[in-house]
Design an enzyme around this catalytic site. Structure first.
Site, mmCIF file in Angstrom:
data_model
loop_
_atom_site.group_PDB
_atom_site.id
_atom_site.type_symbol
_atom_site.label_atom_id
_atom_site.label_comp_id
_atom_site.label_asym_id
_atom_site.label_seq_id
_atom_site.Cartn_x
_atom_site.Cartn_y
_atom_site.Cartn_z
ATOM 1 N N ASP A 194 0.854 -1.189 0.000
ATOM 2 C CA ASP A 194 0.000 0.000 0.000
ATOM 3 C C ASP A 194 0.892 1.242 0.000
ATOM 4 O O ASP A 194 2.052 1.191 0.443
ATOM 5 C CB ASP A 194 -0.924 0.015 1.222
ATOM 6 C CG ASP A 194 -1.938 1.145 1.146
ATOM 7 O OD1 ASP A 194 -2.700 1.190 0.164
ATOM 8 O OD2 ASP A 194 -1.967 2.001 2.052
ATOM 9 N N GLU A 235 0.810 5.807 0.433
ATOM 10 C CA GLU A 235 0.121 7.079 0.655
ATOM 11 C C GLU A 235 0.821 8.110 -0.227
ATOM 12 O O GLU A 235 2.024 7.988 -0.509
ATOM 13 C CB GLU A 235 0.163 7.502 2.123
ATOM 14 C CG GLU A 235 -0.486 6.513 3.076
ATOM 15 C CD GLU A 235 -1.963 6.277 2.818
ATOM 16 O OE1 GLU A 235 -2.613 7.153 2.195
ATOM 17 O OE2 GLU A 235 -2.471 5.217 3.225
ATOM 18 N N GLU A 273 -6.656 17.811 1.257
ATOM 19 C CA GLU A 273 -7.574 16.670 1.252
ATOM 20 C C GLU A 273 -6.832 15.370 1.554
ATOM 21 O O GLU A 273 -7.360 14.479 2.214
ATOM 22 C CB GLU A 273 -8.277 16.560 -0.108
ATOM 23 C CG GLU A 273 -9.207 17.718 -0.448
ATOM 24 C CD GLU A 273 -8.475 18.908 -1.040
ATOM 25 O OE1 GLU A 273 -7.224 18.872 -1.128
ATOM 26 O OE2 GLU A 273 -9.158 19.883 -1.420
ATOM 27 N N HIS A 328 -4.697 10.745 5.449
ATOM 28 C CA HIS A 328 -3.608 9.985 6.074
ATOM 29 C C HIS A 328 -2.901 10.705 7.217
ATOM 30 O O HIS A 328 -2.143 10.074 7.964
ATOM 31 C CB HIS A 328 -2.576 9.558 5.030
ATOM 32 C CG HIS A 328 -2.077 10.652 4.130
ATOM 33 N ND1 HIS A 328 -1.459 11.789 4.587
ATOM 34 C CD2 HIS A 328 -2.097 10.761 2.770
ATOM 35 C CE1 HIS A 328 -1.116 12.553 3.574
ATOM 36 N NE2 HIS A 328 -1.484 11.962 2.450
ATOM 37 N N HIS A 346 -5.682 6.539 7.385
ATOM 38 C CA HIS A 346 -4.989 5.634 6.470
ATOM 39 C C HIS A 346 -3.486 5.639 6.789
ATOM 40 O O HIS A 346 -2.910 6.678 7.094
ATOM 41 C CB HIS A 346 -5.187 6.076 5.017
ATOM 42 C CG HIS A 346 -6.561 5.847 4.504
ATOM 43 N ND1 HIS A 346 -6.819 5.432 3.218
ATOM 44 C CD2 HIS A 346 -7.773 5.968 5.096
ATOM 45 C CE1 HIS A 346 -8.120 5.319 3.039
ATOM 46 N NE2 HIS A 346 -8.722 5.648 4.174
ATOM 47 N N ASP A 362 -2.442 -0.530 6.635
ATOM 48 C CA ASP A 362 -3.378 -0.950 5.590
ATOM 49 C C ASP A 362 -2.881 -2.205 4.875
ATOM 50 O O ASP A 362 -3.678 -3.071 4.495
ATOM 51 C CB ASP A 362 -3.598 0.182 4.583
ATOM 52 C CG ASP A 362 -4.446 1.305 5.164
ATOM 53 O OD1 ASP A 362 -4.842 1.194 6.339
ATOM 54 O OD2 ASP A 362 -4.705 2.295 4.445
#
Length: 242
Positions: A7, A9, A52, A57, A152, A157
């Site tokens: 995963d 970010e 945003e 995160h 997140h 994750d």
């Protein structure tokens, strides 16, 4: 089989607009077992982060100011994922970002480093059409504890996704065992004579084993919140009256 559950970010939603990767989290599966090996790094993107994205995160520019650049960690990342099959939720997003980061440094893309990519978002939608397929929704469906996921995070994750993937593909353990078996010997011995094989034994399940088998099928049905293909439908004439 070695699989890497991955995963990321990012600073925003689209690498084509200049967004960059700011966190990578990976956990290793070997023959469908978590090994405890992982790769996790925060990355200074050398640019701003969309408000945003921070709301999702919680990673800020100040936090990343002293973190390594992607070029500083790319070698370790490539070594960790090389030769593996990747398991990613909404794979096109993460693969697009990572391929862009690799290309900026002149490195081969993930398709050349890894043996393939499994998209668990696509898999979840195919298994349960019309149902929510977010990571949180899948954790709820398969009763996986995600209470720690207030924001997140790439490593958390990836760990949750590994549990979700194993739950979604439950029943493949026996297939993996067959794939790992030694190839069967041919029908001739070393001298070239036919090998005399003992008669094949047919083992019938006991009553207790049949009960346990039915219990496992019911668990599968409960986990997927739908019909199980291995449970025969009840004939209309035997169905309870409503």
């Amino acid at each position: 089989m070695r699989q890497i559950v991955l995963d990321t970010e990012t600073t925003g939603l689209d690498w084509r607009n200049g967004d960059r990767v700011i966190e990578i989290g990976c956990v290793e599966l070997l023959n469908r077992n978590l090994t405890g090996q992982h790769f996790h790094v925060y990355i200074n993107p050398e640019r701003g982060i969309d408000a945003e994205a921070i709301a999702v995160h919680g990673i800020t520019e100040d936090f990343l100011a002293d973190k390594p650049k992607f070029r500083d960690v790319v070698g370790d990342f490539m070594n960790f994922v090389r030769g593996s099959e990747l398991v990613i939720h909404n794979a096109s997003f993460d693969v697009g970002f990572l391929d862009h980061e690799l290309s900026l440094l002149g490195h081969p893309k993930l398709g050349a480093l890894c043996t393939g990519v499994i998209d668990t978002l696509k898999m979840a939608k195919e298994l349960n059409p019309g149902k929510k397929a977010s990571l949180d929704a899948l954790c709820d469906r398969f009763e996986i504890d995600n209470a720690a996921r207030t924001l997140h995070g790439a490593l958390l994750d990836a760990e949750l996704l590994a549990d979700v993937y194993l739950a979604m593909t439950r029943g493949q353990e026996s297939l993996m065992m067959l794939l790992d078996d030694e190839p069967a010997m041919g029908g001739l011995d070393a001298s070239g004579s036919p090998i005399e094989r003992p008669p094949l034994r047919v083992l019938r399940p006991s009553a207790d084993e049949l009960v346990e088998h039915d219990r496992v099928l019911q668990d599968i049905t409960k986990a997927n919140k739908g019909a199980c293909l291995w449970i025969p439908p009840v004939p209309a004439e035997e169905a309870p009256a409503t």
